[in-house]
Motif scaffolding. Structure first.
Motif, PDB file in Angstrom:
ATOM      1  N   ILE A 118       0.861  -1.187   0.000  1.00  0.00           N
ATOM      2  CA  ILE A 118       0.000   0.000   0.000  1.00  0.00           C
ATOM      3  C   ILE A 118       0.896   1.235   0.000  1.00  0.00           C
ATOM      4  N   PRO A 119       1.055   1.886  -1.142  1.00  0.00           N
ATOM      5  CA  PRO A 119       2.022   2.975  -1.247  1.00  0.00           C
ATOM      6  C   PRO A 119       1.687   4.216  -0.422  1.00  0.00           C
ATOM      7  N   GLN A 120       0.454   4.393  -0.024  1.00  0.00           N
ATOM      8  CA  GLN A 120       0.079   5.574   0.761  1.00  0.00           C
ATOM      9  C   GLN A 120       0.637   5.553   2.183  1.00  0.00           C
ATOM     10  N   ILE A 121       1.052   4.409   2.679  1.00  0.00           N
ATOM     11  CA  ILE A 121       1.581   4.308   4.040  1.00  0.00           C
ATOM     12  C   ILE A 121       2.998   4.880   4.069  1.00  0.00           C
ATOM     13  N   LEU A 122       3.185   5.977   4.830  1.00  0.00           N
ATOM     14  CA  LEU A 122       4.521   6.549   5.004  1.00  0.00           C
ATOM     15  C   LEU A 122       5.316   5.764   6.041  1.00  0.00           C
ATOM     16  N   SER A 123       4.651   5.409   7.126  1.00  0.00           N
ATOM     17  CA  SER A 123       5.264   4.587   8.164  1.00  0.00           C
ATOM     18  C   SER A 123       4.171   3.830   8.893  1.00  0.00           C
ATOM     19  N   LEU A 124       4.536   2.688   9.441  1.00  0.00           N
ATOM     20  CA  LEU A 124       3.576   1.863  10.162  1.00  0.00           C
ATOM     21  C   LEU A 124       4.327   1.106  11.244  1.00  0.00           C
ATOM     22  N   GLN A 125       3.794   1.190  12.446  1.00  0.00           N
ATOM     23  CA  GLN A 125       4.372   0.472  13.579  1.00  0.00           C
ATOM     24  C   GLN A 125       3.250  -0.214  14.342  1.00  0.00           C
ATOM     25  N   VAL A 126       3.489  -1.451  14.729  1.00  0.00           N
ATOM     26  CA  VAL A 126       2.537  -2.210  15.538  1.00  0.00           C
ATOM     27  C   VAL A 126       3.231  -2.574  16.838  1.00  0.00           C
TER      28      VAL A 126
END
Length: 99
Positions: free
Chosen positions: A36-44
Motif C-alpha cells: 500500500i504505497p500511501q503508508i509513510l510509516s507503520l508500527q505495531v
C-alpha cells in the motif's frame, strides 16, 4: 501529515491466546507497507504492562494526507487484513489527527 492510531482489546480467553492473536495481527499489518504505497510509516506494538487495564495491540501509521488515509482504508489488502483482525477483537478504538 495524518497520524492514524488504532488500539484493540483482544477476545482471547487467556494471556496465551491473546499473545497468539497479537502476533497474528502484527504479522498481518506489518505486510501492508510493502503493498500500500500511501503508508509513510507503520508500527505495531503489543502491550507489555498492566494487561488488566491496557489495550492489547496498537497500530500507529502515518499518511501524507487524509485522502491517502482514505485510499488506505479501501485498499484491497487493507480490507483483507480487516477480515483477519475483526474476529480476534473484543473492542476497537481509533484516532486520526494532524501531526
Amino acid at each position: 501529515m495524518i497520524r492514524h492510531i488504532v488500539s484493540w482489546k483482544l477476545n482471547g480467553a487467556d494471556a496465551a491466546a491473546r499473545a497468539e492473536q497479537a502476533a497474528t495481527i502484527s504479522a498481518t499489518l506489518a505486510a501492508l507497507p510493502a503493498v500500500i504505497p500511501q503508508i509513510l510509516s507503520l508500527q505495531v506494538g503489543t502491550n507489555v504492562a498492566y494487561p488488566e487495564n491496557n489495550w492489547d495491540v496498537v497500530l500507529v501509521a502515518d499518511y501524507e494526507s487524509l485522502e491517502d488515509l482514505e485510499a488506505y482504508q479501501v485498499h484491497p489488502d487493507h480490507v483483507a487484513a480487516t477480515h483477519v483482525i475483526r474476529p480476534l477483537v473484543e473492542l476497537r478504538s481509533a484516532v486520526d489527527f494532524e501531526a
